[in-house]
Design an enzyme around this catalytic site. Structure first.
Site, short mmCIF file in Angstrom:
data_model
loop_
_atom_site.label_atom_id
_atom_site.label_comp_id
_atom_site.label_asym_id
_atom_site.label_seq_id
_atom_site.Cartn_x
_atom_site.Cartn_y
_atom_site.Cartn_z
N LYS A 96 0.86 -1.17 0.00
CA LYS A 96 0.00 0.00 0.00
C LYS A 96 0.90 1.23 0.00
O LYS A 96 1.66 1.44 0.94
CB LYS A 96 -0.91 0.01 1.23
CG LYS A 96 -1.76 1.27 1.33
CD LYS A 96 -2.51 1.33 2.65
CE LYS A 96 -3.17 2.68 2.83
NZ LYS A 96 -3.80 2.83 4.18
N GLY A 157 -8.16 9.01 10.30
CA GLY A 157 -8.50 9.09 11.71
C GLY A 157 -9.50 10.15 12.09
O GLY A 157 -9.83 10.31 13.27
N ALA A 183 -9.71 5.27 4.96
CA ALA A 183 -9.49 6.43 5.84
C ALA A 183 -10.75 7.24 6.10
O ALA A 183 -11.56 7.49 5.20
CB ALA A 183 -8.41 7.36 5.26
N GLY A 184 -10.90 7.63 7.36
CA GLY A 184 -11.95 8.56 7.76
C GLY A 184 -13.28 7.95 8.13
O GLY A 184 -14.18 8.67 8.60
N ASN A 205 -9.05 1.14 10.27
CA ASN A 205 -8.07 0.99 11.35
C ASN A 205 -8.60 1.66 12.61
O ASN A 205 -9.13 1.01 13.49
CB ASN A 205 -6.72 1.57 10.94
CG ASN A 205 -5.62 1.23 11.93
OD1 ASN A 205 -5.87 0.87 13.08
ND2 ASN A 205 -4.38 1.33 11.52
N THR A 206 -8.53 3.00 12.64
CA THR A 206 -8.92 3.74 13.84
C THR A 206 -10.36 3.49 14.23
O THR A 206 -10.68 3.44 15.43
CB THR A 206 -8.70 5.25 13.62
OG1 THR A 206 -7.36 5.48 13.17
CG2 THR A 206 -8.93 6.03 14.89
#
Length: 255
Positions: A96, A157, A183-184, A205-206
């Site tokens: 990635k 995040g 993301a986000g 992830n987050t």
């Protein structure tokens, strides 16, 4: 089936391994997510110190495909060096590409990302670039030969969900390779929405590791991804300006 390069996956949820406070909780969350792809920042792992201090030694890696990322890189050259380090470890042939251009928004640098992808493709990597929701960049990268594109829903995040569904939808409509929304994202509804728009998968992830209960959230995200994909495949009714009766008027008894 999600196909990236020569890899095929049943799950359309890719899971990041950073930010977990507890490796046991991380392992449980991975199981609950149903993921088959785990991503991690090469620069945050000591690949030579295999003494139970990171997830590489807490999971049965034969069950997963690893997706190293180049987080921490700010130039194409740095990204290429990190990718070569990951490949030298024998972990995976996928990478990635993440080249950050701004330290506040953590938005990717489009020029350096393109340069890194060009070099890594020449070196034989399976390349998945993380980009902003830039329709033209996504198209250019696909013409270059990348194996998937990973546009962000919102800054890393931030938990703001999908800010620009229009751009994401255009990227998906024009794509000739898988589109993984990355993301986000914050909640299962965000994951479901991404899939409803036509995404081939999402990377989280987050949203999982930073939640109050990562194991439950991982399961919820799994269900959101599955529901969104089913809705996309089923075909949703069109949005209308006015109401439409759910029961037909024909054959009604009038009094």
């Amino acid at each position: 089936m999600l196909k990236i390069g020569h890899h095929s996956f049943h799950s359309r949820l890719l899971l990041g391994t950073g930010k977990f406070d507890d490796l046991d909780i991380q392992s449980q969350a991975v199981e609950a997510s149903g993921t088959e792809v785990l991503t991690f920042a090469v620069r945050r792992l000591n690949l030579e110190d295999r003494d139970k201090h990171h997830f590489l030694d807490t999971l049965d890696l034969k069950r997963f495909t690893l997706l190293p990322n180049t987080a921490g890189a700010s130039t194409a050259e740095e990204a290429v060096r990190i990718a070569e380090l990951a490949r030298a470890s024998g972990l995976c042939d996928m990478i990635k590409v993440e080249v950050i251009g701004d330290g506040i928004t953590l938005l990717p640098d489009p020029i350096e990302t393109y340069k890194a992808c060009e070099i890594l493709l020449e070196k034989g990597f399976i390349v998945l670039p993380y980009i902003s929701d830039d329709v033209i960049l996504a198209k250019r990268l696909q013409l270059l030969g990348v194996h998937a594109v990973m546009p962000g829903a919102s800054p890393i995040g931030a938990g703001r969900g999908i800010i620009n569904p229009y751009n994401l939808e255009i990227i998906m409509e024009q794509a000739v390779v898988p589109v993984i929304v990355d993301a986000g994202l914050r909640s299962p509804k965000d994951a479901a929405y991404a899939m409803e728009l036509g995404a081939d998968g999402v990377l989280l992830n987050t949203a999982v590791s930073g939640s109050g209960d990562p194991v439950k959230m991982a399961k919820a995200m799994r269900m959101g991804v599955e529901a969104g994909r089913l809705a996309y495949e089923a075909g949703m009714i069109p949005v209308k300006r006015y109401a439409a009766a759910s029961s037909p008027a024909e054959g009604m008894v009038h009094t």
